[in-house]
Design an enzyme around this catalytic site. Structure first.
Site, PDB file in Angstrom:
ATOM      1  N   ASP A   1      -1.515   4.692  -6.118  1.00  0.00           N
ATOM      2  CA  ASP A   1      -0.081   4.453  -5.893  1.00  0.00           C
ATOM      3  C   ASP A   1       0.764   5.583  -6.439  1.00  0.00           C
ATOM      4  OD1 ASP A   1      -1.385   1.564  -6.067  1.00  0.00           O
ATOM      5  OD2 ASP A   1       0.394   1.545  -4.783  1.00  0.00           O
TER       6      ASP A   1
ATOM      7  N   ASN B   1      -3.177   2.727  -9.904  1.00  0.00           N
ATOM      8  CA  ASN B   1      -3.648   1.988  -8.732  1.00  0.00           C
ATOM      9  C   ASN B   1      -3.693   0.507  -9.105  1.00  0.00           C
ATOM     10  OD1 ASN B   1      -4.594   2.004  -5.962  1.00  0.00           O
ATOM     11  ND2 ASN B   1      -6.608   1.478  -6.741  1.00  0.00           N
TER      12      ASN B   1
ATOM     13  N   GLY C   1       0.858  -1.172   0.000  1.00  0.00           N
ATOM     14  CA  GLY C   1       0.000   0.000   0.000  1.00  0.00           C
ATOM     15  C   GLY C   1       0.901   1.231   0.000  1.00  0.00           C
TER      16      GLY C   1
HETATM   17  O1  MRU Z   1       0.316  -4.201  -4.542  1.00  0.00           O
HETATM   18  P1  MRU Z   1      -0.245  -3.418  -3.386  1.00  0.00           P
HETATM   19  O2  MRU Z   1      -1.079  -4.237  -2.474  1.00  0.00           O
HETATM   20  O3  MRU Z   1       0.845  -2.632  -2.672  1.00  0.00           O
HETATM   21  O4  MRU Z   1      -1.199  -2.345  -4.061  1.00  0.00           O
HETATM   22  C1  MRU Z   1      -1.849  -1.427  -3.249  1.00  0.00           C
HETATM   23  C2  MRU Z   1      -2.807  -0.564  -3.981  1.00  0.00           C
HETATM   24  O5  MRU Z   1      -2.910  -0.596  -5.184  1.00  0.00           O
HETATM   25  C3  MRU Z   1      -3.591   0.423  -3.163  1.00  0.00           C
HETATM   26  O6  MRU Z   1      -4.845   0.636  -3.714  1.00  0.00           O
HETATM   27  C4  MRU Z   1      -2.829   1.752  -3.145  1.00  0.00           C
HETATM   28  O7  MRU Z   1      -1.503   1.571  -2.706  1.00  0.00           O
HETATM   29  C5  MRU Z   1      -3.489   2.776  -2.319  1.00  0.00           C
HETATM   30  S1  MRU Z   1      -3.192   2.505  -0.625  1.00  0.00           S
HETATM   31  C6  MRU Z   1      -3.878   3.695   0.317  1.00  0.00           C
END
Ligand code: MRU
Length: 342
Positions: free
Chosen positions: A240, A249, A49
């Site tokens: 992201d 995202n 995240g």
């Molecule tokens: O691969 P991840 O689990 O790190 O991806 C996370 C996301 O895509 C979230 O939606 C994003 O980081 C927003 S977190 C507030």
């Protein structure tokens, strides 16, 4: 329920974090005592995240400084600089990771001429702690700002996990929902399971259930149907990275944005200012591609022929014209009306 995702363990000079790969079966913490271990944790999504990665990057620099045996400040800074490069490269898409690393490095650069090695270690940790504390405060404000967009009784569809597990605490997209609930608004959620790593079912459904916020789990390919049936009032996702022209995202976000537009449903992105990268455009950003077995296998179970070719991008880009508004700690921005980042 108060839950911090990542923290500094002073006694052991280590980073403490929830191991998110174990949820929802077990809520367990791990201790990360080296940069190598931190990179493994980031790559394996034990911590994940965008905002949580910002804190992880910052604590990673503090960890490199704390664990270095160098007594000479120049040698120490040299070691820390190398570690910063390694941490920054652990995952490419979420801009917060390099943002967190760079913020601590900037704090160290300011004192590099005058500080001894203990002062460098203390300054790195102080900056990382500030980033983590700020994340908690920012998400509270962002949540309250976004809650103004929700009406009593709204049903919100979300994707992946943009909750407290994706941040140091509270959450961005789920922070908006938490704030609305705290204001007494009746709010419920459709959580898309988020293939292939299931952050929606393993993490979002878990954290909302822990908080007694009504949540209904659906497979990603059911989003169109529930929108067509009139079951969704708003879509809220995290981000992201937000460039001049797109929101990056979790893979699947773009499809939800297209579907929301087709059904006249507002599509909101909730993200702190640290997720903005307005010096770049969509074409400049590397989308992480992950291991084929994340799609071909589920734990020990083979889901596809072992050698079948796979395409596994972890993120997608949603053009800004599909975004109704971006919710930040500084206010709500309509598409193409980006905040002044000074
Ligand atoms: O691969 P991840 O689990 O790190 O991806 C996370 C996301 O895509 C979230 O939606 C994003 O980081 C927003 S977190 C507030």
């Amino acid at each position: 329920m108060s839950l911090r995702t990542i923290w500094w363990d002073d006694e052991n000079r280590a980073i403490g974090m929830i191991d998110q790969t174990l949820l929802p079966e077990r809520l367990e913490n791990i201790e990360v005592g080296s940069v190598e271990q931190l990179c493994e944790a980031i790559l394996a999504l034990r911590v994940r995240g965008a905002p949580a990665l910002g804190a992880a990057g910052a604590y990673g620099v503090a960890l490199a400084a704390a664990r270095s045996e160098a007594t000479d400040p120049v040698a120490l800074l040299d070691e820390v600089q190398k570690a910063a490069g390694i941490i920054r490269a652990a995952r490419p898409t979420a801009v917060n990771l390099s943002w967190g690393v760079d913020r601590v490095m900037q704090a160290l650069n300011k004192i590099r001429e005058s500080a001894d090695s203990d002062e460098i270690r203390a300054a790195a940790l102080a900056e990382a702690e500030s980033i983590a504390e700020e994340d908690l405060a920012i998400n509270r404000v962002l949540g309250d700002v976004g809650a103004s967009l929700l009406e009593d009784g709204d049903v919100v569809l979300t994707h992946c996990n943009a909750g407290r597990l994706a941040c140091v605490g509270w959450g961005t997209a789920l922070g908006v929902i938490r704030s609305a609930v705290a204001e007494g608004k009746n709010t419920s959620v459709y959580s898309c399971e988020t293939r292939p790593l299931h952050q929606g079912s393993r993490l979002t459904a878990w954290e909302l259930s822990e908080d007694n916020i009504p949540v209904t789990l659906i497979c990603d390919n059911m989003a169109g149907m529930v929108m067509r049936q009139g079951l969704v009032d708003k879509v809220i996702v995290g981000a992201d990275r937000i460039t001049k022209d797109a929101v990056f995202n979790k893979i699947g976000t773009y499809s939800h944005a297209v579907l929301a537009k087709a059904h006249g449903i507002p599509f909101y992105v909730a993200a702190p200012i640290s997720t903005f990268d307005l010096s770049h455009k969509e074409k400049d950003v590397e989308i992480e591609e992950r291991d084929a077995d994340e799609i071909r296998r589920l734990g020990n179970k083979q889901l596809a022929p072992p050698e079948v070719k796979v395409y596994n991008p972890a993120f997608d880009a949603t053009p800004l014209d599909l975004v109704t508004a971006i919710i930040t700690e500084r206010g709500i921005y309509r598409p193409l009306e980006m905040p002044d980042l000074e």
